[in-house]
Write an enzyme that holds these catalytic residues in place. Structure first.
Site, PDB file in Angstrom:
ATOM      1  N   PRO A  54      16.076 -30.507  -1.025  1.00 22.05           N
ATOM      2  CG  PRO A  54      13.962 -29.972  -0.803  1.00 22.05           C
ATOM      3  CD  PRO A  54      14.999 -29.892  -0.210  1.00 22.05           C
ATOM      4  CB  VAL A  55      18.367 -29.856  -5.725  1.00 24.48           C
ATOM      5  CG1 VAL A  55      18.597 -29.039  -7.148  1.00 24.48           C
ATOM      6  CG2 VAL A  55      19.187 -29.501  -4.671  1.00 24.48           C
ATOM      7  CE1 TYR A  56      11.253 -28.713  -5.630  1.00 28.15           C
ATOM      8  CE2 TYR A  56      10.587 -27.053  -6.703  1.00 28.15           C
ATOM      9  CZ  TYR A  56      10.452 -27.645  -5.379  1.00 28.15           C
ATOM     10  OH  TYR A  56       9.567 -27.306  -4.441  1.00 28.15           O
ATOM     11  CB  ALA A  65      -1.026 -16.744 -15.467  1.00 24.40           C
ATOM     12  CG  ASP A 116      12.380 -29.798 -13.074  1.00 22.07           C
ATOM     13  OD1 ASP A 116      12.339 -28.858 -11.987  1.00 22.07           O
ATOM     14  OD2 ASP A 116      12.685 -29.730 -14.176  1.00 22.07           O
ATOM     15  CB  THR A 124       7.066 -11.336 -10.259  1.00 26.66           C
ATOM     16  OG1 THR A 124       8.056 -12.243 -10.394  1.00 26.66           O
ATOM     17  CG2 THR A 124       5.486 -11.684 -11.023  1.00 26.66           C
ATOM     18  CG  ASP A 125      11.738 -12.077 -12.291  1.00 23.12           C
ATOM     19  OD1 ASP A 125      11.208 -12.749 -11.827  1.00 23.12           O
ATOM     20  OD2 ASP A 125      13.208 -12.335 -12.427  1.00 23.12           O
ATOM     21  CD  GLU A 126       7.929 -16.535 -10.958  1.00 23.80           C
ATOM     22  OE1 GLU A 126       7.363 -17.231 -11.211  1.00 23.80           O
ATOM     23  OE2 GLU A 126       8.945 -16.755 -10.076  1.00 23.80           O
ATOM     24  CG  ASP A 166      -1.125  -9.581   5.733  1.00 27.60           C
ATOM     25  OD1 ASP A 166      -1.814 -10.602   5.631  1.00 27.60           O
ATOM     26  OD2 ASP A 166      -0.003  -9.147   5.028  1.00 27.60           O
ATOM     27  CB  ILE A 218      -6.912  -6.972  -1.053  1.00 25.48           C
ATOM     28  CG1 ILE A 218      -6.645  -8.252  -1.758  1.00 25.48           C
ATOM     29  CG2 ILE A 218      -5.548  -6.317  -0.201  1.00 25.48           C
ATOM     30  CD1 ILE A 218      -5.427  -8.066  -2.863  1.00 25.48           C
ATOM     31  CE  LYS A 253       2.390 -10.168  -8.551  1.00 26.37           C
ATOM     32  NZ  LYS A 253       1.985  -9.444  -7.194  1.00 26.37           N
ATOM     33  CE1 TYR A 262       2.970 -14.755  -7.402  1.00 31.56           C
ATOM     34  CE2 TYR A 262       4.888 -15.344  -8.896  1.00 31.56           C
ATOM     35  CZ  TYR A 262       4.358 -14.462  -7.961  1.00 31.56           C
ATOM     36  OH  TYR A 262       5.011 -13.321  -7.773  1.00 31.56           O
TER      37      TYR A 262
HETATM   38  P1  NAD Z   1       4.306 -13.312   0.978  1.00 33.80           P
HETATM   39  O1  NAD Z   1       3.710 -14.514   0.618  1.00 33.80           O
HETATM   40  O2  NAD Z   1       5.421 -13.576   2.018  1.00 33.80           O
HETATM   41  O3  NAD Z   1       3.480 -12.359   1.604  1.00 33.80           O
HETATM   42  C1  NAD Z   1       2.168 -12.138   1.057  1.00 33.80           C
HETATM   43  C2  NAD Z   1       1.224 -11.326   2.183  1.00 33.80           C
HETATM   44  O4  NAD Z   1       0.005 -11.146   1.602  1.00 33.80           O
HETATM   45  C3  NAD Z   1       1.062 -12.267   3.140  1.00 33.80           C
HETATM   46  O5  NAD Z   1       1.182 -11.454   4.411  1.00 33.80           O
HETATM   47  C4  NAD Z   1      -0.397 -12.792   3.157  1.00 33.80           C
HETATM   48  O6  NAD Z   1      -1.154 -12.722   4.425  1.00 33.80           O
HETATM   49  C5  NAD Z   1      -1.097 -11.298   2.440  1.00 33.80           C
HETATM   50  N1  NAD Z   1      -2.262 -11.807   1.607  1.00 33.80           N
HETATM   51  C6  NAD Z   1      -2.255 -12.880   0.763  1.00 33.80           C
HETATM   52  N2  NAD Z   1      -3.573 -12.754   0.362  1.00 33.80           N
HETATM   53  C7  NAD Z   1      -4.201 -11.624   0.753  1.00 33.80           C
HETATM   54  C8  NAD Z   1      -5.552 -11.129   0.613  1.00 33.80           C
HETATM   55  N3  NAD Z   1      -6.550 -11.582  -0.150  1.00 33.80           N
HETATM   56  N4  NAD Z   1      -6.038  -9.776   1.514  1.00 33.80           N
HETATM   57  C9  NAD Z   1      -4.955  -9.315   2.175  1.00 33.80           C
HETATM   58  N5  NAD Z   1      -3.588  -9.914   2.190  1.00 33.80           N
HETATM   59  C10 NAD Z   1      -3.507 -10.934   1.695  1.00 33.80           C
HETATM   60  O7  NAD Z   1       5.000 -12.724  -0.348  1.00 33.80           O
HETATM   61  P2  NAD Z   1       6.323 -11.684  -0.677  1.00 33.80           P
HETATM   62  O8  NAD Z   1       7.217 -12.968  -1.040  1.00 33.80           O
HETATM   63  O9  NAD Z   1       6.550 -11.033   0.395  1.00 33.80           O
HETATM   64  O10 NAD Z   1       5.816 -11.166  -2.180  1.00 33.80           O
HETATM   65  C11 NAD Z   1       5.138  -9.674  -2.039  1.00 33.80           C
HETATM   66  C12 NAD Z   1       4.684  -9.252  -3.276  1.00 33.80           C
HETATM   67  O11 NAD Z   1       6.005  -9.311  -4.328  1.00 33.80           O
HETATM   68  C13 NAD Z   1       4.003 -10.140  -4.190  1.00 33.80           C
HETATM   69  O12 NAD Z   1       2.952  -9.426  -4.749  1.00 33.80           O
HETATM   70  C14 NAD Z   1       4.720 -10.924  -5.141  1.00 33.80           C
HETATM   71  O13 NAD Z   1       4.170 -11.403  -6.235  1.00 33.80           O
HETATM   72  C15 NAD Z   1       5.878  -9.944  -5.273  1.00 33.80           C
HETATM   73  N6  NAD Z   1       7.255 -10.498  -5.736  1.00 33.80           N
HETATM   74  C16 NAD Z   1       7.853 -11.470  -4.743  1.00 33.80           C
HETATM   75  C17 NAD Z   1       9.013 -11.702  -4.883  1.00 33.80           C
HETATM   76  C18 NAD Z   1       9.857 -12.638  -4.187  1.00 33.80           C
HETATM   77  O14 NAD Z   1      11.027 -13.095  -4.446  1.00 33.80           O
HETATM   78  N7  NAD Z   1       9.392 -13.002  -3.019  1.00 33.80           N
HETATM   79  C19 NAD Z   1       9.929 -11.196  -6.022  1.00 33.80           C
HETATM   80  C20 NAD Z   1       9.202 -10.307  -6.863  1.00 33.80           C
HETATM   81  C21 NAD Z   1       7.976  -9.895  -6.610  1.00 33.80           C
HETATM   82  O1  DAU Z   2      11.383 -14.061  -9.753  1.00 36.96           O
HETATM   83  C1  DAU Z   2      10.601 -13.637  -8.624  1.00 36.96           C
HETATM   84  C2  DAU Z   2       9.670 -14.805  -8.065  1.00 36.96           C
HETATM   85  O2  DAU Z   2      10.599 -15.524  -7.057  1.00 36.96           O
HETATM   86  C3  DAU Z   2       8.458 -14.254  -7.374  1.00 36.96           C
HETATM   87  O3  DAU Z   2       7.696 -13.585  -8.199  1.00 36.96           O
HETATM   88  C4  DAU Z   2       7.874 -15.347  -6.497  1.00 36.96           C
HETATM   89  O4  DAU Z   2       6.878 -14.864  -5.581  1.00 36.96           O
HETATM   90  C5  DAU Z   2       9.034 -16.140  -5.523  1.00 36.96           C
HETATM   91  O5  DAU Z   2       8.332 -17.205  -4.992  1.00 36.96           O
HETATM   92  C6  DAU Z   2      10.168 -16.512  -6.492  1.00 36.96           C
HETATM   93  O6  DAU Z   2       9.700 -17.553  -7.266  1.00 36.96           O
HETATM   94  P1  DAU Z   2      10.682 -18.887  -7.500  1.00 36.96           P
HETATM   95  O7  DAU Z   2       9.711 -19.885  -7.950  1.00 36.96           O
HETATM   96  O8  DAU Z   2      11.745 -18.590  -8.632  1.00 36.96           O
HETATM   97  O9  DAU Z   2      11.261 -19.070  -6.208  1.00 36.96           O
HETATM   98  P2  DAU Z   2      11.355 -20.458  -5.347  1.00 36.96           P
HETATM   99  O10 DAU Z   2      12.174 -19.970  -3.881  1.00 36.96           O
HETATM  100  O11 DAU Z   2      10.274 -21.192  -5.033  1.00 36.96           O
HETATM  101  O12 DAU Z   2      12.327 -21.274  -6.089  1.00 36.96           O
HETATM  102  C7  DAU Z   2      13.755 -20.883  -6.770  1.00 36.96           C
HETATM  103  C8  DAU Z   2      14.248 -21.846  -7.714  1.00 36.96           C
HETATM  104  O13 DAU Z   2      14.636 -22.893  -6.686  1.00 36.96           O
HETATM  105  C9  DAU Z   2      13.368 -22.420  -8.493  1.00 36.96           C
HETATM  106  O14 DAU Z   2      14.345 -22.650  -9.709  1.00 36.96           O
HETATM  107  C10 DAU Z   2      12.735 -23.822  -8.031  1.00 36.96           C
HETATM  108  C11 DAU Z   2      14.002 -24.010  -7.330  1.00 36.96           C
HETATM  109  N1  DAU Z   2      13.658 -25.034  -5.981  1.00 36.96           N
HETATM  110  C12 DAU Z   2      12.795 -24.449  -4.995  1.00 36.96           C
HETATM  111  C13 DAU Z   2      12.343 -24.979  -3.882  1.00 36.96           C
HETATM  112  C14 DAU Z   2      11.400 -24.485  -3.023  1.00 36.96           C
HETATM  113  C15 DAU Z   2      14.155 -26.017  -5.827  1.00 36.96           C
HETATM  114  O15 DAU Z   2      15.171 -26.617  -6.513  1.00 36.96           O
HETATM  115  N2  DAU Z   2      13.681 -26.855  -4.545  1.00 36.96           N
HETATM  116  C16 DAU Z   2      12.886 -26.206  -3.757  1.00 36.96           C
HETATM  117  O16 DAU Z   2      12.466 -26.877  -2.747  1.00 36.96           O
END
Ligand code: NAD
Ligand code: DAU
Length: 354
Positions: free
Chosen positions: A218-220, A165, A285, A138-140, A46, A73, A167, A163
């Site tokens: 904050p709600v978007y 795009a 939003d 991710t599902d995104e 990391d 990486i 992934k 983001y």
């Molecule tokens: P996060 O942002 O909490 O953690 C990302 C980690 O990657 C951090 O520890 C960061 O230091 C490390 N990192 C970033 N750039 C790096 C680099 N160039 N080299 C080495 N390390 C690096 O992310 P997360 O929420 O734990 O997500 C992990 C993975 O899961 C991601 O690939 C994300 O796209 C995917 N994902 C996340 C969610 C979600 O809801 N959080 C859902 C589906 C998929």
């Molecule tokens: O679906 C998987 C994805 O989920 C992962 O690939 C991403 O890494 C992860 O960040 C997450 O993406 P989202 O954009 O869905 O998550 P986030 O927590 O940022 O937002 C969830 C929802 O809440 C989204 O519709 C935006 C809204 N939101 C978010 C924040 C931070 C708000 O309304 N207010 C906020 O302040």
């Protein structure tokens, strides 16, 4: 050329390099594996960006099957040295820039880590004829749904944010390395995770932290965007299962069939913390905000017998309690660089009537 066909990884002991293990899902995965698979060695690479936090792994720091290496990486030489040093046989790639809002502020780092970094790892995995490469996606990548329907593994890719795009680009590269070089790639595409150690820029921990500090939530937009929430430990179990038993070259959707409108999540968190709804603040939003995500995870349930262990009712209560008990963990984060980010993201964001 050697062609990989076996589905099951037959290995009594494996050295697995995981990237991004100091982040939210990666650190939960390290805990998950060290508890359950005593024979495997985990090498956590990391670079410790703002989202990487070694406090998440303090309790396993001296575990005999765990080692940490700080590296980027994208740095081919450094990663090659680490793979060599630990005789790594497989890679699970969690490392990414993961926050959609930050990708709207600036996309360059997302392309660098998520696309170029993944390519570096694929190249090295192929060079070393590794046993597995799991890309955590991710599902995104599927884009946004209307009021009905679910994402399946066959849904065409239609990423809408920088983001997603980036992934999708990484997924395409991983599949190309499988197709071209027979690299044993598997991909998971999961919905929104929640649980311990999630960085407080993401919706659920941000709501909890703000509510505990009696700050506006904050709600978007209209708050009616829908996300499909899964506990992080269930995601870890799915990754572990696809890593060991998934069919090479295949994609597995992971989700909890647990759709919630954002505004209902906000109200639930306030209720669990006994805080007033007057803290809810509708704000401008997110640009290009995807309306609805919902995952069809029947493939992984049918083929690998995976299913979520957590109900949302239990998981969200436990999560709220975790943030109450571990206040110092998130307070250390929100008092640092995060302040600047929060100001940039939320101050000046026009308030809108609810
Ligand atoms: P996060 O942002 O909490 O953690 C990302 C980690 O990657 C951090 O520890 C960061 O230091 C490390 N990192 C970033 N750039 C790096 C680099 N160039 N080299 C080495 N390390 C690096 O992310 P997360 O929420 O734990 O997500 C992990 C993975 O899961 C991601 O690939 C994300 O796209 C995917 N994902 C996340 C969610 C979600 O809801 N959080 C859902 C589906 C998929
Ligand atoms: O679906 C998987 C994805 O989920 C992962 O690939 C991403 O890494 C992860 O960040 C997450 O993406 P989202 O954009 O869905 O998550 P986030 O927590 O940022 O937002 C969830 C929802 O809440 C989204 O519709 C935006 C809204 N939101 C978010 C924040 C931070 C708000 O309304 N207010 C906020 O302040």
């Amino acid at each position: 050329m050697f062609v990989w066909t076996a589905a099951r990884l037959d290995s009594s002991r494996m050295n697995i390099l995981i990237t991004g293990g100091a982040g939210f899902i990666g650190s939960n995965f390290v805990h998950y594996v060290l508890k359950r698979r005593q024979q495997d060695k985990i090498v956590n690479v990391d670079m410790l960006t703002y989202a990487g936090n070694l406090e998440n792994l303090e309790d396993v720091r001296s575990h005999p099957n765990y080692v940490f290496e700080k590296a980027d990486i994208c740095d081919r030489d450094a990663i090659e040295r680490i793979l060599e040093k630990h005789n790594a046989e497989a890679i699970i790639n969690f490392a990414a820039e993961s926050h959609v809002d930050r990708s709207i502020l600036g996309a360059a780092e997302f392309i660098r880590t998520n696309v170029s970094g993944t390519q570096v790892l694929l190249e090295l995995a192929n060079q070393r004829k590794m046993k597995r490469f799991l890309q955590v996606s991710t599902d995104e990548v599927y884009g946004s749904l209307g009021d009905t329907g679910l994402f399946t593994e066959e849904t065409p890719l239609h990423p809408n944010s920088p983001y997603s795009a980036s992934k999708a680009g990484a997924d395409m590269l991983a599949l190309a390395y499988h197709h071209t070089f027979s690299l044993p790639v598997v991909i998971t595409r999961c919905s929104n995770n929640y649980g311990p150690y999630q960085f407080p820029e993401k919706l659920i921990p941000l709501l909890i932290a703000n509510a505990l500090n009696d700050k506006p939530l904050p709600v978007y937009g209209d708050g009616k965007n829908v996300r499909d929430w899964l506990h992080v430990e269930d995601h870890c179990a799915a990754i572990d299962s696809v890593f060991h038993d998934g069919k090479i070259g295949e994609i597995y959707n992971v989700g909890g069939s647990n759709e919630w409108m954002n505004i209902d999540i906000v109200k639930l968190v306030l209720e669990l913390l006994n805080k007033p709804e007057s803290l809810i603040t509708f704000v401008q939003d997110r640009l290009g905000h995807d309306r609805r995500y919902a995952i069809d995870s029947s493939k992984i349930r049918r083929e690998l017998n995976w299913k979520p262990g957590y109900t949302f009712e239990h998981g969200i209560r436990e999560t709220v309690q975790w943030y109450i008990k571990n206040r110092t963990w998130w307070e250390n984060i929100i008092t640092g660089e995060y302040q600047e980010y929060y100001k940039r993201m939320y101050e000046g964001r026009e308030k809108i009537a609810g």
